[in-house]
Design a protein around this motif. Structure first.
Motif, PDB file in Angstrom:
ATOM      1  N   LYS A 177      -5.697  -1.500  -0.477  1.00 50.87           N
ATOM      2  CA  LYS A 177      -4.584  -1.765  -1.380  1.00 50.87           C
ATOM      3  C   LYS A 177      -4.467  -0.690  -2.457  1.00 50.87           C
ATOM      4  O   LYS A 177      -5.320   0.194  -2.583  1.00 50.87           O
ATOM      5  CB  LYS A 177      -4.725  -3.170  -1.972  1.00 50.87           C
ATOM      6  CG  LYS A 177      -4.608  -4.252  -0.881  1.00 50.87           C
ATOM      7  CD  LYS A 177      -4.347  -5.617  -1.453  1.00 50.87           C
ATOM      8  CE  LYS A 177      -4.034  -6.621  -0.350  1.00 50.87           C
ATOM      9  NZ  LYS A 177      -3.740  -7.957  -0.896  1.00 50.87           N
ATOM     10  N   GLY A 180      -7.072   1.884  -4.209  1.00 55.90           N
ATOM     11  CA  GLY A 180      -8.388   1.824  -3.579  1.00 55.90           C
ATOM     12  C   GLY A 180      -8.947   3.214  -3.321  1.00 55.90           C
ATOM     13  O   GLY A 180      -8.203   4.166  -3.068  1.00 55.90           O
ATOM     14  N   HIS A 195      -9.452  -4.326  -2.024  1.00 53.76           N
ATOM     15  CA  HIS A 195      -8.376  -4.757  -2.916  1.00 53.76           C
ATOM     16  C   HIS A 195      -8.082  -3.698  -3.985  1.00 53.76           C
ATOM     17  O   HIS A 195      -8.769  -2.672  -4.070  1.00 53.76           O
ATOM     18  CB  HIS A 195      -8.726  -6.106  -3.537  1.00 53.76           C
ATOM     19  CG  HIS A 195      -8.624  -7.239  -2.550  1.00 53.76           C
ATOM     20  ND1 HIS A 195      -7.430  -7.855  -2.261  1.00 53.76           N
ATOM     21  CD2 HIS A 195      -9.561  -7.842  -1.769  1.00 53.76           C
ATOM     22  CE1 HIS A 195      -7.624  -8.795  -1.353  1.00 53.76           C
ATOM     23  NE2 HIS A 195      -8.916  -8.807  -1.035  1.00 53.76           N
ATOM     24  N   GLU A 196      -7.082  -3.956  -4.797  1.00 52.85           N
ATOM     25  CA  GLU A 196      -6.560  -2.988  -5.761  1.00 52.85           C
ATOM     26  C   GLU A 196      -7.680  -2.400  -6.615  1.00 52.85           C
ATOM     27  O   GLU A 196      -8.490  -3.132  -7.205  1.00 52.85           O
ATOM     28  CB  GLU A 196      -5.514  -3.636  -6.665  1.00 52.85           C
ATOM     29  CG  GLU A 196      -4.229  -4.025  -5.960  1.00 52.85           C
ATOM     30  CD  GLU A 196      -4.260  -5.397  -5.311  1.00 52.85           C
ATOM     31  OE1 GLU A 196      -5.366  -5.991  -5.211  1.00 52.85           O
ATOM     32  OE2 GLU A 196      -3.185  -5.883  -4.900  1.00 52.85           O
ATOM     33  N   ASP A 197      -7.718  -1.073  -6.661  1.00 52.25           N
ATOM     34  CA  ASP A 197      -8.684  -0.330  -7.467  1.00 52.25           C
ATOM     35  C   ASP A 197     -10.134  -0.552  -7.034  1.00 52.25           C
ATOM     36  O   ASP A 197     -11.060  -0.195  -7.762  1.00 52.25           O
ATOM     37  CB  ASP A 197      -8.534  -0.641  -8.958  1.00 52.25           C
ATOM     38  CG  ASP A 197      -7.637   0.359  -9.675  1.00 52.25           C
ATOM     39  OD1 ASP A 197      -7.767   1.564  -9.409  1.00 52.25           O
ATOM     40  OD2 ASP A 197      -6.810  -0.069 -10.493  1.00 52.25           O
ATOM     41  N   GLY A 198     -10.345  -1.140  -5.877  1.00 52.36           N
ATOM     42  CA  GLY A 198     -11.704  -1.234  -5.351  1.00 52.36           C
ATOM     43  C   GLY A 198     -12.228   0.147  -4.988  1.00 52.36           C
ATOM     44  O   GLY A 198     -11.475   1.030  -4.579  1.00 52.36           O
ATOM     45  N   GLU A 211     -13.631  -6.723  -3.597  1.00 50.46           N
ATOM     46  CA  GLU A 211     -12.789  -7.382  -4.594  1.00 50.46           C
ATOM     47  C   GLU A 211     -12.073  -6.366  -5.483  1.00 50.46           C
ATOM     48  O   GLU A 211     -12.475  -5.206  -5.591  1.00 50.46           O
ATOM     49  CB  GLU A 211     -13.624  -8.333  -5.454  1.00 50.46           C
ATOM     50  CG  GLU A 211     -14.253  -9.476  -4.672  1.00 50.46           C
ATOM     51  CD  GLU A 211     -13.227 -10.316  -3.926  1.00 50.46           C
ATOM     52  OE1 GLU A 211     -12.179 -10.629  -4.547  1.00 50.46           O
ATOM     53  OE2 GLU A 211     -13.443 -10.625  -2.752  1.00 50.46           O
ATOM     54  N   LYS A 212     -11.023  -6.834  -6.115  1.00 51.68           N
ATOM     55  CA  LYS A 212     -10.243  -5.999  -7.019  1.00 51.68           C
ATOM     56  C   LYS A 212     -11.130  -5.395  -8.098  1.00 51.68           C
ATOM     57  O   LYS A 212     -11.952  -6.089  -8.712  1.00 51.68           O
ATOM     58  CB  LYS A 212      -9.136  -6.843  -7.650  1.00 51.68           C
ATOM     59  CG  LYS A 212      -8.229  -6.083  -8.607  1.00 51.68           C
ATOM     60  CD  LYS A 212      -7.143  -7.008  -9.160  1.00 51.68           C
ATOM     61  CE  LYS A 212      -6.242  -6.270 -10.123  1.00 51.68           C
ATOM     62  NZ  LYS A 212      -5.168  -7.145 -10.666  1.00 51.68           N
ATOM     63  N   GLU A 213     -11.020  -4.073  -8.290  1.00 48.29           N
ATOM     64  CA  GLU A 213     -11.695  -3.325  -9.365  1.00 48.29           C
ATOM     65  C   GLU A 213     -13.213  -3.371  -9.255  1.00 48.29           C
ATOM     66  O   GLU A 213     -13.923  -3.132 -10.238  1.00 48.29           O
ATOM     67  CB  GLU A 213     -11.225  -3.806 -10.739  1.00 48.29           C
ATOM     68  CG  GLU A 213      -9.732  -3.641 -10.945  1.00 48.29           C
ATOM     69  CD  GLU A 213      -9.225  -4.178 -12.265  1.00 48.29           C
ATOM     70  OE1 GLU A 213     -10.051  -4.628 -13.087  1.00 48.29           O
ATOM     71  OE2 GLU A 213      -7.997  -4.164 -12.483  1.00 48.29           O
TER      72      GLU A 213
END
Length: 236
Positions: A177, A180, A195-198, A211-213
């Protein structure tokens, strides 16, 4: 066809559309119906619009003929790259030497596809991404915007490793996402989502969703900590 230049031994099929200020190198093959936008550079030995050939034992559905390739404005396609039929390359994409973009792939604007990168069939790659040298994007994957994939990353889509007919029902690529990031030589197992910024550390093997971040590291990859605020996409 408009104002463009071409080198030696160039083959251009029927109903090809070429925009203004396009440069075509030597030994280039452009198949029927291909559309190329303005200010695009096609370097030596490039093939655009190639129809895929299906192996006799392939699980892919047989397709008689796919629609033509569409190349946007300001695109660079490096030496000896192959862009298959029904690929769509948006404006200002840079495809480096020896890259392969397979059929039914879309690549968003200003994305960089590095040297030797393979983007397999039925993938979506977003805008402003960087796919670095020799990374492998497996079929049926989704990569959103501003994704960074380091050299020699491997993504996978087959948990059964070519054994048993059950596998036909479970093929699934990876999802990365927006924002990433994946470090060099990491491996992402089938169906997993970053996920976002993973962020995945170099050499890690991702067996679960990230997971995100979160920053994950190791074999198998486990969460180490959160991405620092200064590294988040929203703060760039």
């Amino acid at each position: 066809m408009n104002n463009y230049s071409k080198g030696l031994n160039v083959i251009i099929g029927e109903n090809v559309t070429i925009g203004d200020n396009v440069s075509i190198g030597n030994n280039v093959i452009i198949y029927d119906g291909v559309q190329i936008g303005n200010n695009t550079m096609v370097q030596d030995n490039v093939v655009i619009g190639k129809q895929p050939a299906r192996a006799k034992n392939s699980i892919l559905p047989e397709v008689k003929k796919l629609p033509p390739t569409v190349i946007g404005n300001g695109v660079t396609i490096g030496t000896s790259s192959i862009i298959y039929a029904n690929a769509q390359i948006a404006d200002d994409v840079f495809v480096a030497d020896l890259a392969t973009v397979r059929e039914r792939v879309t690549i968003g604007e200003k994305t960089i596809v590095g040297r030797g990168v393979a983007v397999e069939n039925d993938c979506t790659v977003g805008s402003y991404c960087k796919l670095e040298t020799n990374c492998y994007i497996t079929a049926y994957s989704t990569i959103e915007d501003y994704v960074f994939i380091a050299p020699c990353v491997v993504t996978t889509n087959d948990n059964f490793m070519a054994r048993s007919k059950e596998r036909y029902e479970h093929f699934k690529g990876v999802t990365i996402k927006t924002g990433g990031r994946v470090g060099a030589n990491a491996t992402i197992l089938p169906g997993k989502t970053i996920h976002e910024d993973g962020a995945v550390a170099a050499g890690s093997v991702v067996t679960k969703n990230v997971e995100k971040e979160a920053i994950v590291v190791g074999v198998p990859a486990r969460e180490l900590r959160k991405v620092p605020e200064t590294q988040l996409l929203k703060n760039q």
